[in-house]
Write a protein that holds these residues in place. Structure first.
Motif, PDB file in Angstrom:
ATOM      1  N   ALA A 171       0.839  -1.198   0.000  1.00  0.00           N
ATOM      2  CA  ALA A 171       0.000   0.000   0.000  1.00  0.00           C
ATOM      3  C   ALA A 171       0.873   1.247   0.000  1.00  0.00           C
ATOM      4  N   PRO A 172       0.462   2.276  -0.744  1.00  0.00           N
ATOM      5  CA  PRO A 172       1.214   3.539  -0.721  1.00  0.00           C
ATOM      6  C   PRO A 172       1.167   4.159   0.674  1.00  0.00           C
ATOM      7  N   VAL A 173       2.180   4.910   1.006  1.00  0.00           N
ATOM      8  CA  VAL A 173       2.272   5.560   2.307  1.00  0.00           C
ATOM      9  C   VAL A 173       2.393   7.060   2.081  1.00  0.00           C
ATOM     10  N   ILE A 174       1.644   7.821   2.860  1.00  0.00           N
ATOM     11  CA  ILE A 174       1.767   9.273   2.800  1.00  0.00           C
ATOM     12  C   ILE A 174       2.129   9.803   4.177  1.00  0.00           C
ATOM     13  N   GLU A 175       2.826  10.905   4.198  1.00  0.00           N
ATOM     14  CA  GLU A 175       3.136  11.553   5.463  1.00  0.00           C
ATOM     15  C   GLU A 175       1.964  12.448   5.845  1.00  0.00           C
ATOM     16  N   ILE A 176       1.673  12.494   7.129  1.00  0.00           N
ATOM     17  CA  ILE A 176       0.608  13.362   7.610  1.00  0.00           C
ATOM     18  C   ILE A 176       1.146  14.258   8.715  1.00  0.00           C
ATOM     19  N   ALA A 177       0.428  15.304   9.004  1.00  0.00           N
ATOM     20  CA  ALA A 177       0.797  16.231  10.068  1.00  0.00           C
ATOM     21  C   ALA A 177      -0.463  16.657  10.793  1.00  0.00           C
TER      22      ALA A 177
END
Length: 87
Positions: free
Chosen positions: A49-55
């Motif tokens: 699965a793709p991973v995204i950074e969050i804040a």
């Protein structure tokens, strides 16, 4: 056949609308699948699965006790969620 992006979109609703009206293709997060109109089909991606950074965003002067609990527990919540199997 070469697939090339035609539009750069930042809104999920805009993506769904454009695909529905033009017959195009888009990538969407899996959680929006229930929002798709019946005329659209979704297929899960295979592989990792793709991973995204969050804040987390909040006002520095926010005295909310709920915010404090959130900030103290967010890292643990993310870590525990990462250990769950992907549905």
């Amino acid at each position: 056949m070469v697939v090339s992006p035609v539009h750069a979109l930042d809104g999920i609703a805009t993506r769904i609308s454009l695909v529905a009206s033009t017959g195009g293709v888009t990538l969407l997060p899996a959680h929006v699948e229930p929002l798709l109109p019946r005329s659209l089909v979704s297929r899960p991606l295979t592989g990792n699965a793709p991973v995204i950074e969050i804040a987390a965003g909040y006002r520095a002067d926010n005295p909310s006790p709920i915010l404090q609990v959130f900030l103290k527990s967010i890292d643990g919540l993310i870590t525990s969620r990462a250990k769950l199997p992907i549905a």
